[in-house]
Design a protein around this motif. Structure first.
Motif, PDB file in Angstrom:
ATOM      1  N   SER A   1      65.420  28.193  86.650  1.00  0.00           N
ATOM      2  CA  SER A   1      64.683  27.118  87.317  1.00  0.00           C
ATOM      3  C   SER A   1      65.624  26.131  87.988  1.00  0.00           C
ATOM      4  O   SER A   1      65.212  25.381  88.878  1.00  0.00           O
ATOM      5  CB  SER A   1      63.800  26.393  86.294  1.00  0.00           C
ATOM      6  OG  SER A   1      64.573  25.936  85.199  1.00  0.00           O
ATOM      7  N   LYS A   2      66.903  26.096  87.571  1.00  0.00           N
ATOM      8  CA  LYS A   2      67.879  25.172  88.151  1.00  0.00           C
ATOM      9  C   LYS A   2      69.213  25.890  88.361  1.00  0.00           C
ATOM     10  O   LYS A   2      69.638  26.680  87.517  1.00  0.00           O
ATOM     11  CB  LYS A   2      68.081  23.958  87.249  1.00  0.00           C
ATOM     12  CG  LYS A   2      66.841  23.079  87.084  1.00  0.00           C
ATOM     13  CD  LYS A   2      67.132  21.905  86.167  1.00  0.00           C
ATOM     14  CE  LYS A   2      65.897  21.024  85.991  1.00  0.00           C
ATOM     15  NZ  LYS A   2      66.155  19.876  85.086  1.00  0.00           N
ATOM     16  N   LYS A   3      69.859  25.608  89.484  1.00  0.00           N
ATOM     17  CA  LYS A   3      71.207  26.100  89.782  1.00  0.00           C
ATOM     18  C   LYS A   3      71.321  27.614  89.607  1.00  0.00           C
ATOM     19  O   LYS A   3      72.248  28.130  88.992  1.00  0.00           O
ATOM     20  CB  LYS A   3      72.248  25.391  88.907  1.00  0.00           C
ATOM     21  CG  LYS A   3      72.287  23.885  89.107  1.00  0.00           C
ATOM     22  CD  LYS A   3      73.353  23.237  88.246  1.00  0.00           C
ATOM     23  CE  LYS A   3      73.413  21.729  88.468  1.00  0.00           C
ATOM     24  NZ  LYS A   3      74.454  21.089  87.633  1.00  0.00           N
ATOM     25  N   GLU A   4      70.348  28.332  90.162  1.00  0.00           N
ATOM     26  CA  GLU A   4      70.305  29.784  89.991  1.00  0.00           C
ATOM     27  C   GLU A   4      71.519  30.474  90.595  1.00  0.00           C
ATOM     28  O   GLU A   4      72.122  31.358  89.966  1.00  0.00           O
ATOM     29  CB  GLU A   4      69.021  30.329  90.624  1.00  0.00           C
ATOM     30  CG  GLU A   4      68.810  31.813  90.435  1.00  0.00           C
ATOM     31  CD  GLU A   4      67.464  32.257  90.981  1.00  0.00           C
ATOM     32  OE1 GLU A   4      66.476  32.210  90.222  1.00  0.00           O
ATOM     33  OE2 GLU A   4      67.396  32.625  92.174  1.00  0.00           O
ATOM     34  N   ASP A   5      71.903  30.073  91.804  1.00  0.00           N
ATOM     35  CA  ASP A   5      73.039  30.716  92.465  1.00  0.00           C
ATOM     36  C   ASP A   5      74.337  30.465  91.694  1.00  0.00           C
ATOM     37  O   ASP A   5      75.163  31.377  91.541  1.00  0.00           O
ATOM     38  CB  ASP A   5      73.182  30.205  93.905  1.00  0.00           C
ATOM     39  CG  ASP A   5      72.015  30.637  94.782  1.00  0.00           C
ATOM     40  OD1 ASP A   5      71.282  31.560  94.369  1.00  0.00           O
ATOM     41  OD2 ASP A   5      71.844  30.066  95.876  1.00  0.00           O
ATOM     42  N   GLU A   6      74.529  29.233  91.211  1.00  0.00           N
ATOM     43  CA  GLU A   6      75.754  28.918  90.458  1.00  0.00           C
ATOM     44  C   GLU A   6      75.839  29.734  89.170  1.00  0.00           C
ATOM     45  O   GLU A   6      76.919  30.215  88.791  1.00  0.00           O
ATOM     46  CB  GLU A   6      75.790  27.428  90.134  1.00  0.00           C
ATOM     47  CG  GLU A   6      75.925  26.529  91.360  1.00  0.00           C
ATOM     48  CD  GLU A   6      75.951  25.059  90.992  1.00  0.00           C
ATOM     49  OE1 GLU A   6      76.161  24.764  89.796  1.00  0.00           O
ATOM     50  OE2 GLU A   6      75.766  24.225  91.890  1.00  0.00           O
ATOM     51  N   ILE A   7      74.707  29.916  88.505  1.00  0.00           N
ATOM     52  CA  ILE A   7      74.690  30.701  87.265  1.00  0.00           C
ATOM     53  C   ILE A   7      75.060  32.147  87.549  1.00  0.00           C
ATOM     54  O   ILE A   7      75.823  32.782  86.793  1.00  0.00           O
ATOM     55  CB  ILE A   7      73.304  30.610  86.601  1.00  0.00           C
ATOM     56  CG1 ILE A   7      73.068  29.188  86.092  1.00  0.00           C
ATOM     57  CG2 ILE A   7      73.169  31.611  85.463  1.00  0.00           C
ATOM     58  CD1 ILE A   7      71.667  28.944  85.562  1.00  0.00           C
ATOM     59  N   ASN A   8      74.549  32.694  88.656  1.00  0.00           N
ATOM     60  CA  ASN A   8      74.869  34.079  89.008  1.00  0.00           C
ATOM     61  C   ASN A   8      76.337  34.248  89.385  1.00  0.00           C
ATOM     62  O   ASN A   8      76.964  35.252  89.035  1.00  0.00           O
ATOM     63  CB  ASN A   8      73.966  34.562  90.146  1.00  0.00           C
ATOM     64  CG  ASN A   8      72.615  35.027  89.661  1.00  0.00           C
ATOM     65  OD1 ASN A   8      72.477  36.081  89.045  1.00  0.00           O
ATOM     66  ND2 ASN A   8      71.591  34.237  89.931  1.00  0.00           N
ATOM     67  N   ILE A   9      76.894  33.266  90.097  1.00  0.00           N
ATOM     68  CA  ILE A   9      78.309  33.326  90.458  1.00  0.00           C
ATOM     69  C   ILE A   9      79.168  33.337  89.198  1.00  0.00           C
ATOM     70  O   ILE A   9      80.098  34.151  89.053  1.00  0.00           O
ATOM     71  CB  ILE A   9      78.687  32.136  91.359  1.00  0.00           C
ATOM     72  CG1 ILE A   9      78.018  32.264  92.732  1.00  0.00           C
ATOM     73  CG2 ILE A   9      80.200  32.044  91.520  1.00  0.00           C
ATOM     74  CD1 ILE A   9      78.471  33.439  93.542  1.00  0.00           C
ATOM     75  N   GLU A  10      78.860  32.450  88.269  1.00  0.00           N
ATOM     76  CA  GLU A  10      79.621  32.390  87.014  1.00  0.00           C
ATOM     77  C   GLU A  10      79.499  33.699  86.239  1.00  0.00           C
ATOM     78  O   GLU A  10      80.490  34.209  85.694  1.00  0.00           O
ATOM     79  CB  GLU A  10      79.110  31.226  86.172  1.00  0.00           C
ATOM     80  CG  GLU A  10      79.864  31.025  84.866  1.00  0.00           C
ATOM     81  CD  GLU A  10      79.318  29.867  84.054  1.00  0.00           C
ATOM     82  OE1 GLU A  10      79.776  29.689  82.908  1.00  0.00           O
ATOM     83  OE2 GLU A  10      78.436  29.145  84.567  1.00  0.00           O
TER      84      GLU A  10
END
Length: 374
Positions: A243-252
């Motif tokens: 629900s939040k910062k989806e792209d950043e979570i996937n990059i990590e």
């Protein structure tokens, strides 16, 4: 050792696989839904993830609910009698139907443990792991569920195009802008599972909300006597949905996965000095590590900062396998091996994905998804 973790292994002779391949070529099975993307010729499973991303963009200021539902031991729970009825409804030639019926009739199995074999017992469910027909038979087994949801228009639509149940084999995603409607979709899945004698995984099934859920009092859902609470994150087809910062979570997550793979390959010589030659090392890196680093990123809208995080891992690995100093200029690192930066690799993947989408049989969704990629 857990008995519930047991999964049978089918060792199929080559001649039997050739037999199934010949049968498959004559079946001419036409799918009744455009939203099944698993094991389908001309369709990439990531199209299901792209549909979720597109629905997320089209929600505007409204809330959007995403439920990921996972069938427990999917291929092992296909009831043979039900499968025979469903293949009969597909208007398969009677002779071919009898062949398929014979393939899944009178089956027996034995358990081998420490060199000893148990008594044989009857097998009344499950399709063969590794069988040529297995994936196609499973899709027939679950197709009526997707057709029912689509006919009842339960779920999210892009304009007049229904997109509520993008599915890859047994990984079903439910998309709706209404929490009550989502409950109806989960009820349909629960009823279908009970009728077909299989279970929904109680912990892997989750619901997240894009946007604010404050205006909706419903924060829990029921699925086959299990309660699903609203979560912050779920996984669908290897991509993190949040629900939040989806792209950043996937990059990590992608960087962690690539780093673990790289470390696992160091014993084989992927470490620069006194290791394999740079060319061979890069071939190994491109084959095993780079796909893990970039998986699924072609359907995400990444910022320059997020690409730079990927680039740091990429350039650091290329410097290491060439035994170059950390201050070596980036153009030199790329030119010595003749490779591309991460951003160019992502662009290549987007073009390849777009090319695979063009001849796809999913005509209704093609234009909307093509515009998203471009």
């Amino acid at each position: 050792m857990l008995v519930s973790s047991y999964r049978g292994i089918t060792v199929t002779p080559v001649i039997s696989k050739l037999h199934e391949l010949c049968i498959l070529g004559k079946l001419n099975i036409t799918p009744n839904t455009d939203l099944q993307f698993g094991f389908t010729e001309g369709l990439c499973p990531l199209i299901a993830s792209l549909i979720i991303s597109e629905c997320k963009c089209e929600r505007k200021n409204n809330s959007l609910y995403l439920a990921t539902v996972d069938v427990q031991s999917a291929f092992d729970v296909v009831q043979h009698l039900i499968l025979h009825d469903k293949t009969l409804d597909k208007n398969i030639h009677p002779d071919l139907w009898l062949v398929i019926k014979d393939l899944y009739s009178g089956l027996t199995s034995k358990v081998k443990w420490q060199g000893e074999l148990s008594d044989s017992f009857n097998m009344l469910q499950g399709v063969r792991h590794g069988g040529i027909l297995s994936t196609h038979l499973y899709k027939i087994f679950v197709e009526d569920l997707l057709v029912e949801l689509e006919k009842n228009a339960r779920g999210f639509s892009l304009g007049n195009i229904y997109c509520g149940t993008p599915t890859c084999a047994d990984d079903i995603a439910l998309i709706s802008s209404n929490p009550a409607e989502l409950q109806i979709m989960l009820n349909t899945i629960g009823r279908y599972a009970n009728q077909h004698h299989y279970n929904i995984h109680p912990t892997k099934s989750k619901v997240i909300c894009y946007g604010s859920a404050k205006n909706h009092s419903k924060k829990t859902w029921n699925l086959s006597e299990n309660i699903i609470e609203l979560s912050n994150e779920t996984t669908h087809l290897g991509l993190k949905r949040s629900s939040k910062k989806e792209d950043e979570i996937n990059i990590e997550d992608r960087v962690k996965s690539a780093r673990r793979t790289k470390y696992a390959l160091m014993n084989s010589g992927l470490h620069g000095s006194n290791g394999l030659s740079p060319k061979i090392s890069y071939t190994i890196y491109r084959t095993y590590v780079l796909p893990r680093l970039l998986y699924g990123l072609e359907i995400l809208s990444l910022t320059k900062t997020q690409i730079q995080i990927l680039e740091r891992f990429h350039i650091g690995t290329l410097r290491a396998i060439q035994a170059l100093a950390t201050r070596t200029a980036k153009p030199a690192v790329y030119l010595l091996l003749g490779v591309l930066p991460v951003e160019a690799e992502i662009h290549k993947r987007k073009l390849t994905f777009l090319h695979s989408l063009q001849p796809a049989p999913t005509i209704k969704l093609k234009k909307s998804l093509t515009d998203k990629l471009q």
